[in-house]
Scaffold this active site. Structure first.
Site, PDB file in Angstrom:
ATOM      1  N   HIS A 218      44.866  27.703  35.977  1.00  0.00           N
ATOM      2  CA  HIS A 218      44.277  28.786  36.763  1.00  0.00           C
ATOM      3  C   HIS A 218      42.781  28.555  36.884  1.00  0.00           C
ATOM      4  O   HIS A 218      42.103  28.276  35.896  1.00  0.00           O
ATOM      5  CB  HIS A 218      44.508  30.155  36.116  1.00  0.00           C
TER       6      HIS A 218
ATOM      7  N   ASP B 180      48.924  45.150  37.920  1.00  0.00           N
ATOM      8  CA  ASP B 180      47.711  44.397  38.207  1.00  0.00           C
ATOM      9  C   ASP B 180      47.382  44.441  39.691  1.00  0.00           C
ATOM     10  O   ASP B 180      46.218  44.584  40.073  1.00  0.00           O
ATOM     11  CB  ASP B 180      47.853  42.943  37.759  1.00  0.00           C
TER      12      ASP B 180
ATOM     13  N   ARG C  52      39.754  47.993  41.642  1.00  0.00           N
ATOM     14  CA  ARG C  52      38.509  47.453  41.085  1.00  0.00           C
ATOM     15  C   ARG C  52      37.593  46.943  42.186  1.00  0.00           C
ATOM     16  O   ARG C  52      36.367  47.068  42.119  1.00  0.00           O
ATOM     17  CB  ARG C  52      38.829  46.314  40.109  1.00  0.00           C
TER      18      ARG C  52
ATOM     19  N   SER D 123      43.869  40.797  33.969  1.00  0.00           N
ATOM     20  CA  SER D 123      44.429  40.584  35.306  1.00  0.00           C
ATOM     21  C   SER D 123      44.965  39.164  35.447  1.00  0.00           C
ATOM     22  O   SER D 123      46.111  38.938  35.852  1.00  0.00           O
ATOM     23  CB  SER D 123      43.348  40.844  36.363  1.00  0.00           C
TER      24      SER D 123
ATOM     25  N   LYS E 190      49.434  37.928  34.735  1.00  0.00           N
ATOM     26  CA  LYS E 190      50.242  37.191  35.713  1.00  0.00           C
ATOM     27  C   LYS E 190      50.663  35.831  35.151  1.00  0.00           C
ATOM     28  O   LYS E 190      51.802  35.393  35.339  1.00  0.00           O
ATOM     29  CB  LYS E 190      49.466  37.013  37.021  1.00  0.00           C
TER      30      LYS E 190
END
Length: 432
Positions: free
Chosen positions: A86, A165, A172, A187, A191
């Site tokens: 990620h 999320d 947000r 967040s 995931k």
């Protein structure tokens, strides 16, 4: 149904710097997902978290509650170990495209659930959708079959993963609480943990084009996410990487695909290759298939990674041989003087690419496949007065004016007698 907690009490507790209990956290995340806690109440709680923070057990419980709001994927039935990556997002960050097939070439399955771009950071799915025929939406069975047969899949996440999320992320964005590190970390990690991968490598960007502009906040975010992954039983490490200048020589969807194919052909810009290789080495180690850097570079040079790329694109109905779209109009910005290019600001390039049509201001917006910025020099390069520094690409030339405005002051050329070294792309590593 009588609710066990009251939203106002939870908000007050965090407002006053108290630690939220496990029960409070479980309830407020679930109740928000069900619509019992209103947006304005969750906004107030998010602001209290931004201002007062959360400790490690609180963040871990918040992340677990986000995961519990939806489905969990399970790749235990695959014959290959799994590893994922990620990135916190940057300009010219096309690393997922060469990385997934490269890691898969060593027998590790890479389930890369990716997103679309918003603002100045590009989205992996937007890039791949510039390939004729390629589709982002896959069912779970299709994804499992492709992971088994090809070894890599890049596709959009289904709506069932961490729905809490998705709802909180949108909130947000509109309430000035995006920067809350507990909420960023939970967040991302909710995931990724729900995705079911066995090993995870985090690419945490730092610099002007990154979400985290300074090293201290990037390091705090990286450490928090590594702890969350480790606590959840996922082998997790993070690399802090430089995003003060764009990655590679392109920012824009089809432009970045073209550059990714160059990397998979054994060429491409040095920084893109170096980061792709560094992340691949970490992913392979995490998956229990360690290989040295030389082995990994060889898989780019000898065509093994390219073979997986072509199979991956075809499996999702794309044509790896089809010409990529090119922009109808271009505009070139030249070097104002001769010397050494010492500065090329990532944020400015990202905003310019966005204004040219490569990105979107709202998630509903369309993007231009061919729009973006091509860079002809990077910091440390010697340039000559009048030579092209940047080429802007778009189908709508009326966009050039605002894109050029974004690039004012983005480059700096100094006397050729001064020498500017190009620093390493990987700045630090966090994790065991």
């Amino acid at each position: 149904m009588t609710e066990p907690f009251d939203a106002v009490d939870v908000i007050r507790a965090k407002r006053d710097g108290e630690r939220l209990s496990q029960g409070q956290i479980d309830w407020v995340v679930d109740a928000y997902t069900r619509g019992v806690v209103a947006d304005e109440q969750m906004s107030a709680l998010a602001m209290a978290i931004l201002l007062n923070g959360m400790d490690r057990p609180e963040i871990a419980r918040w992340t677990a509650a986000m995961i519990a709001s939806g489905e969990r994927m399970d790749f235990a039935g695959l014959s290959r170990p799994t590893a994922d990556k990620h990135s916190t997002g940057g300009v010219g960050d096309k690393i997922t495209l060469p990385l997934a097939p490269l890691v898969a070439a060593f027998g590790v399955a890479v389930p890369q659930l990716s997103g679309r771009g918003l603002g100045h950071t590009g989205g992996t799915l937007d890039k791949l959708e510039s390939i004729p025929g390629w589709r982002a939406a896959l069912g779970n069975d299709e994804m499992h079959r492709q992971l088994e047969d090809v070894g890599a899949v890049i596709c959009q996440a289904g709506s069932g993963l961490a729905p809490a999320d998705r709802k909180l992320y949108a909130l947000r964005d509109t309430t000035g609480t995006v920067e809350a590190i507990p909420l960023i970390a939970s967040s991302i990690m909710s995931k990724k943990i729900a995705e079911g991968t066995g090993a995870l490598v985090l690419d945490v960007k730092v610099g002007s084009g990154a979400f985290m502009k300074d090293g201290a906040s990037a390091r705090e975010l990286a450490q928090t996410m590594v702890e969350l992954g480790t606590d959840a039983g996922v082998r997790t490490v993070a690399l802090l990487t430089d995003m003060s200048t764009p990655l590679g020589l392109t920012a824009g969807n089809a432009l970045e695909v073209r550059e990714s194919v160059e990397v998979l052909s054994g060429g491409g810009p040095r920084d893109v290759v170096d980061l792709t290789v560094a992340l691949a080495v970490e992913m392979l180690a995490g998956a229990g298939r360690p290989h040295g850097e030389d082995d990994v570079r060889a898989a780019l040079a000898d065509g093994r990674a390219m073979d997986v790329w072509r199979a991956m694109i075809r499996a999702q109905d794309g044509d790896p041989d089809a010409p990529l779209p090119t922009a109808r109009e271009t505009h070139t910005i030249t070097a104002p003087e001769s010397g050494v290019l010492t500065h090329l600001d990532a944020l400015a390039v990202g905003v310019a690419a966005w204004r040219l049509g490569a990105g979107r201001a709202r998630k509903e917006d369309d993007v231009q496949a061919a729009a973006g910025v091509e860079m002809h020099a990077k910091p440390g390069d010697v340039v000559v007065h009048g030579q092209p520094l940047l080429t802007l690409h778009t189908d709508t030339p009326e966009r050039f004016g605002r894109a050029v405005e974004a690039l004012e002051g983005a480059t700096r050329v100094v006397d050729a007698g001064l020498h500017a070294e190009r620093g390493p792309v990987v700045l630090d590593r966090i994790g065991d």
